[in-house]
Design an enzyme around this catalytic site. Structure first.
Site, short mmCIF file in Angstrom:
data_model
loop_
_atom_site.label_atom_id
_atom_site.label_comp_id
_atom_site.label_asym_id
_atom_site.label_seq_id
_atom_site.Cartn_x
_atom_site.Cartn_y
_atom_site.Cartn_z
N LEU A 137 1.27 20.77 20.69
CA LEU A 137 0.66 21.42 19.43
C LEU A 137 1.17 22.96 19.75
O LEU A 137 1.19 23.59 20.56
CB LEU A 137 -0.65 21.16 19.50
CG LEU A 137 -1.34 19.88 19.27
CD1 LEU A 137 -2.79 19.60 19.66
CD2 LEU A 137 -0.94 19.34 17.95
N ASP A 138 1.12 23.40 18.35
CA ASP A 138 1.43 25.02 18.47
C ASP A 138 0.07 25.67 19.09
O ASP A 138 -1.11 25.06 19.30
CB ASP A 138 1.59 25.49 17.05
CG ASP A 138 2.76 24.87 16.17
OD1 ASP A 138 3.65 24.47 16.87
OD2 ASP A 138 2.81 25.11 15.24
N GLU A 139 0.37 26.92 19.51
CA GLU A 139 -0.74 27.73 20.17
C GLU A 139 -1.90 27.95 19.54
O GLU A 139 -2.86 27.59 20.08
CB GLU A 139 0.07 29.03 20.55
CG GLU A 139 -0.90 29.85 21.40
CD GLU A 139 -0.35 31.31 21.72
OE1 GLU A 139 -0.93 32.24 22.23
OE2 GLU A 139 0.85 31.40 21.49
N THR A 141 -2.95 25.87 16.99
CA THR A 141 -3.42 24.49 16.39
C THR A 141 -4.55 23.93 17.29
O THR A 141 -3.95 23.67 18.63
CB THR A 141 -2.25 23.63 16.02
OG1 THR A 141 -1.27 24.30 15.09
CG2 THR A 141 -2.54 22.29 15.49
#
Length: 295
Positions: A137-139, A141
């Site tokens: 997951l993105d930082e 998100t």
């Protein structure tokens, strides 16, 4: 099925005798490629006897044991941080990732990531196992993210992710209201040559498919349910921005917001077949505090 030290032991229940490789495909639901990869590096016993590279017959009542819980290290520095655990057993763990935390270190010695916190959790549990990431997951998100606890689980879940049989559902709050209210965005994604961290829709990029559905209209914004078929970097953010509905608070593909300090994107659910037991699992992650008003 039961754990015995570093071994996972099964009692065969097949009606017809079969070779152990076939038995593994049927009972553990592992492909031939996964089985071959696993057997090159791990032990396998039939009726408590090591079989090396042989492929003996397994009949009902026989015992098959796989050495899946071998002690290993991967160099991730353990670091205490409170974890919100959605599910955990001997084979996998699912965590509700907070905002502002990377999934894993990007360079040796880096700390502050979810992988560091998970390494600490393993250490406190007395488990000597690497942090095995199934997806990222993105930082900024939040939400459900899966990790495997041993090589066999990881190999099976990696295959399931590639086969699109791990289903990830996201919740996103976007600027404007999509028309039509539901649809599919099938546009390839590649790097943006003019920005080091951005991605963009590009004819020469990798295939990417995003399904969206409007759940709730909120004045000049909307809460969307998103399902991914592929997992490209920044895929949801790029695709929604491409159709003119950037995620609220996304500074990279939209604009900052006074309502939230990050993109309003949350991995709200993940469903998959358990890699060892075959049980169908649906795990949900509650909305974070900074998205509660849109729930």
């Amino acid at each position: 099925m039961k754990r015995k030290g570093t071994w996972l032991e099964f009692q065969a229940e097949n009606k017809n005798p079969m070779h152990v490789n076939e038995w593994l495909r049927e009972s553990v639901k592992a492909s031939q490629g996964v089985i071959s990869q696993y057997r090159k590096q791990h032990g396998l016993m039939v009726n408590h006897a090591s079989i090396g590279s042989a492929n003996p017959i397994v009949a009902a009542g026989d015992t098959v044991a796989l050495e899946v819980f071998r002690q290993e290290k991967d160099g991730t520095i353990p670091e205490y941080k409170e974890l919100s655990i959605l599910y955990e057993d001997d084979h996998l763990i699912a965590i509700n990732k907070p905002a502002g935390m990377k999934t894993h270190p990007n360079e040796p010695g880096e700390t502050g990531t979810l992988a560091n916190a998970l390494a600490f959790h393993y250490m406190m549990q007395g488990e000597d196992t690497p942090v095995r990431i199934v997806h990222r997951l993105d930082e900024d998100t939040t939400g459900a993210i899966l990790f495997a606890k041993h090589a066999l689980s990881q190999a099976i879940m990696d295959r399931d992710l590639q086969d699109h049989s791990i289903f990830r559902t996201y919740s996103a709050v976007v600027n404007g209201v999509p028309d039509p209210p539901a649809g599919t965005i099938a546009e390839p994604i590649g790097r943006d040559r003019h920005h080091p961290s951005r991605r963009r829709v590009s004819p020469g990029g990798q295939a990417a498919v995003t399904h969206y559905e409007t759940v709730k209209v909120l004045n000049s914004s909307a809460l969307l349910k998103i399902r991914l078929e592929t997992g490209r970097t920044h895929q949801i953010r790029v695709h929604l921005s491409h159709i003119g509905h950037s995620i609220i608070g996304d500074p990279l593909y939209g604009r900052p917001s006074s309502k939230i300090s990050r993109q309003a994107l949350h991995a709200s659910a993940i469903s998959f077949r358990h890699p060892i037991t075959g049980e169908d699992l649906l795990l949900t992650a509650p909305f974070p505090e900074d998205m509660k008003e849109w729930e």
